[in-house]
Design a protein around this motif. Structure first.
Motif, PDB file in Angstrom:
ATOM      1  N   LYS A 107      -6.401   6.566   2.733  1.00  0.00           N
ATOM      2  CA  LYS A 107      -6.684   7.724   2.119  1.00  0.00           C
ATOM      3  C   LYS A 107      -5.408   8.556   2.346  1.00  0.00           C
ATOM      4  CE  LYS A 107     -11.668   8.504   3.181  1.00  0.00           C
ATOM      5  NZ  LYS A 107     -12.564   9.483   3.703  1.00  0.00           N
ATOM      6  N   GLN A 108      -4.669   8.570   3.110  1.00  0.00           N
ATOM      7  CA  GLN A 108      -3.238   9.221   3.477  1.00  0.00           C
ATOM      8  C   GLN A 108      -2.245   8.578   2.333  1.00  0.00           C
ATOM      9  OE1 GLN A 108      -1.359   8.701   7.321  1.00  0.00           O
ATOM     10  NE2 GLN A 108       0.516   9.337   6.631  1.00  0.00           N
ATOM     11  N   THR A 109      -2.211   7.351   2.316  1.00  0.00           N
ATOM     12  CA  THR A 109      -1.296   6.875   1.260  1.00  0.00           C
ATOM     13  C   THR A 109      -1.783   6.842  -0.209  1.00  0.00           C
ATOM     14  OG1 THR A 109      -0.854   5.131   2.984  1.00  0.00           O
ATOM     15  CG2 THR A 109      -0.236   4.594   0.755  1.00  0.00           C
ATOM     16  N   ALA A 110      -2.977   6.807  -0.352  1.00  0.00           N
ATOM     17  CA  ALA A 110      -3.464   7.037  -1.674  1.00  0.00           C
ATOM     18  C   ALA A 110      -3.060   8.490  -2.376  1.00  0.00           C
ATOM     19  CB  ALA A 110      -4.985   6.708  -1.926  1.00  0.00           C
ATOM     20  N   TYR A 111      -3.375   9.376  -1.348  1.00  0.00           N
ATOM     21  CA  TYR A 111      -2.954  10.951  -1.684  1.00  0.00           C
ATOM     22  C   TYR A 111      -1.611  11.049  -2.057  1.00  0.00           C
ATOM     23  CZ  TYR A 111      -2.403  16.038  -1.272  1.00  0.00           C
ATOM     24  OH  TYR A 111      -2.204  17.191  -1.575  1.00  0.00           O
ATOM     25  N   ARG A 154      -0.839   8.312  -5.399  1.00  0.00           N
ATOM     26  CA  ARG A 154      -1.744   8.715  -6.210  1.00  0.00           C
ATOM     27  C   ARG A 154      -2.164   7.448  -7.217  1.00  0.00           C
ATOM     28  NH1 ARG A 154       0.966  14.273  -8.007  1.00  0.00           N
ATOM     29  NH2 ARG A 154       0.203  15.288  -6.054  1.00  0.00           N
ATOM     30  N   ASP A 155      -2.226   6.153  -6.476  1.00  0.00           N
ATOM     31  CA  ASP A 155      -2.579   4.940  -7.109  1.00  0.00           C
ATOM     32  C   ASP A 155      -3.296   4.106  -6.003  1.00  0.00           C
ATOM     33  OD1 ASP A 155      -2.525   2.278  -7.875  1.00  0.00           O
ATOM     34  OD2 ASP A 155      -0.918   2.776  -9.419  1.00  0.00           O
ATOM     35  N   ASP A 156      -4.613   3.862  -6.059  1.00  0.00           N
ATOM     36  CA  ASP A 156      -5.414   3.233  -5.274  1.00  0.00           C
ATOM     37  C   ASP A 156      -4.910   1.859  -4.874  1.00  0.00           C
ATOM     38  OD1 ASP A 156      -6.792   5.416  -4.765  1.00  0.00           O
ATOM     39  OD2 ASP A 156      -8.542   4.636  -5.926  1.00  0.00           O
ATOM     40  N   HIS A 157      -4.407   1.173  -6.120  1.00  0.00           N
ATOM     41  CA  HIS A 157      -3.867  -0.365  -5.782  1.00  0.00           C
ATOM     42  C   HIS A 157      -2.730  -0.409  -4.993  1.00  0.00           C
ATOM     43  CE1 HIS A 157      -7.110  -2.018  -8.354  1.00  0.00           C
ATOM     44  NE2 HIS A 157      -6.558  -1.055  -9.420  1.00  0.00           N
ATOM     45  N   VAL A 158      -1.700   0.498  -5.340  1.00  0.00           N
ATOM     46  CA  VAL A 158      -0.628   0.575  -4.599  1.00  0.00           C
ATOM     47  C   VAL A 158      -0.674   0.929  -3.305  1.00  0.00           C
ATOM     48  CG1 VAL A 158       1.812   1.898  -4.377  1.00  0.00           C
ATOM     49  CG2 VAL A 158       1.033   1.157  -6.894  1.00  0.00           C
ATOM     50  N   MET A 211      -3.430   0.593  -1.593  1.00  0.00           N
ATOM     51  CA  MET A 211      -3.951  -0.702  -0.550  1.00  0.00           C
ATOM     52  C   MET A 211      -2.928  -1.582  -0.253  1.00  0.00           C
ATOM     53  SD  MET A 211      -6.303  -1.773   1.291  1.00  0.00           S
ATOM     54  CE  MET A 211      -7.516  -0.940   0.516  1.00  0.00           C
ATOM     55  N   ASP A 212      -1.847  -1.784  -1.216  1.00  0.00           N
ATOM     56  CA  ASP A 212      -0.797  -2.482  -0.771  1.00  0.00           C
ATOM     57  C   ASP A 212       0.088  -2.051   0.137  1.00  0.00           C
ATOM     58  OD1 ASP A 212      -1.477  -4.389  -2.852  1.00  0.00           O
ATOM     59  OD2 ASP A 212      -0.164  -3.973  -4.331  1.00  0.00           O
ATOM     60  N   ILE A 213       0.438  -1.002   0.009  1.00  0.00           N
ATOM     61  CA  ILE A 213       1.397  -0.439   1.311  1.00  0.00           C
ATOM     62  C   ILE A 213       0.504  -0.453   2.481  1.00  0.00           C
ATOM     63  CG2 ILE A 213       2.309   1.881   2.050  1.00  0.00           C
ATOM     64  CD1 ILE A 213       2.810   2.498  -1.162  1.00  0.00           C
ATOM     65  N   VAL A 214      -0.767  -0.196   2.670  1.00  0.00           N
ATOM     66  CA  VAL A 214      -1.401  -0.090   3.747  1.00  0.00           C
ATOM     67  C   VAL A 214      -1.550  -1.509   4.531  1.00  0.00           C
ATOM     68  CG1 VAL A 214      -3.583   0.118   5.183  1.00  0.00           C
ATOM     69  CG2 VAL A 214      -2.791   1.796   3.486  1.00  0.00           C
ATOM     70  N   GLN A 215      -1.594  -2.600   3.536  1.00  0.00           N
ATOM     71  CA  GLN A 215      -1.756  -3.867   3.910  1.00  0.00           C
ATOM     72  C   GLN A 215      -0.515  -4.466   4.445  1.00  0.00           C
ATOM     73  OE1 GLN A 215      -3.684  -5.947   0.398  1.00  0.00           O
ATOM     74  NE2 GLN A 215      -5.892  -5.308   1.382  1.00  0.00           N
TER      75      GLN A 215
END
Length: 196
Positions: A20-24, A27-31, A33-37
């Motif tokens: 949630k923090q990163t998506a905010y 502003r791109d859910d796919h990006v 998720m990649d960053i979190v992973q």
């Protein structure tokens, strides 16, 4: 030292909040998720043996650094396209002006078609950079990827500041010619400078 179970439990607990923090931020859910992973993998690979109490601080630092890396890559890609669109005149191959000094920022473009065209253009630019002579590529990458200033680049390359400017100018000329040979005009390249 943490156990594998403690690491797994921490990652399971932090994943949703980190996403949630990163998506905010991006502003791109796919990006996001990649960053979190990527961040989770880095924590597991480099810090798995640290005490579990240190995981929250370590993970946040890794996550923030991974986001910064993402923004830096976006900035550099935008810089390459903006650099080519800002390039004008000075056809003299010995021109020592620094193209970075002529850059102008453009407004962001959020339309999907513009973003697709921008990504395609970026791919062509990245391929074109590989064809540059070694010294031009070195100067270009140090200045525009590593974000070194002219003096730092000159020191790293063992040459004068004027040579750095010449190498960069020639690299920009060469990249512009390659892009024009692919059917892009300088005006067309200009519209890709704002992608994030």
């Amino acid at each position: 030292m943490a156990t594998a179970e403690e690491l797994s439990e921490f990652l399971a607990q932090v994943e949703r909040r980190a996403f949630k923090q990163t998506a905010y931020a991006v502003r791109d859910d796919h990006v996001a998720m990649d960053i979190v992973q990527d961040s989770m993998l880095k924590l597991a690979e480099k810090y798995a043996k640290q005490p579990a109490s240190e995981y929250p601080m370590l993970f946040q630092r890794i996550l923030q650094n991974t986001m910064r890396d993402y923004w830096r890559r976006q900035k550099v890609r935008n810089l390459w396209t903006t650099l080519l669109s800002s390039f004008s005149g000075g056809e003299d191959e010995g021109d020592e002006r620094d193209p970075l000094e002529t850059l102008q920022s453009d407004d962001e473009q959020h339309q999907p078609q513009a973003q697709l065209e921008s990504r395609q253009t970026i791919t062509l630019i990245e391929q074109a950079i590989k064809t540059l002579p070694t010294r031009q590529r070195e100067a270009f990458m140090m200045r525009y990827w590593e974000e070194l200033d002219v003096a730092e680049t000159a020191k790293a390359m063992g040459c004068s500041q004027g040579s750095v400017k010449t190498h960069c100018s020639r690299a920009v000329h060469a990249l512009a010619k390659i892009m024009e040979s692919q059917g892009f005009s300088k005006q067309e390249l200009g519209k890709f400078g704002g992608e994030r």
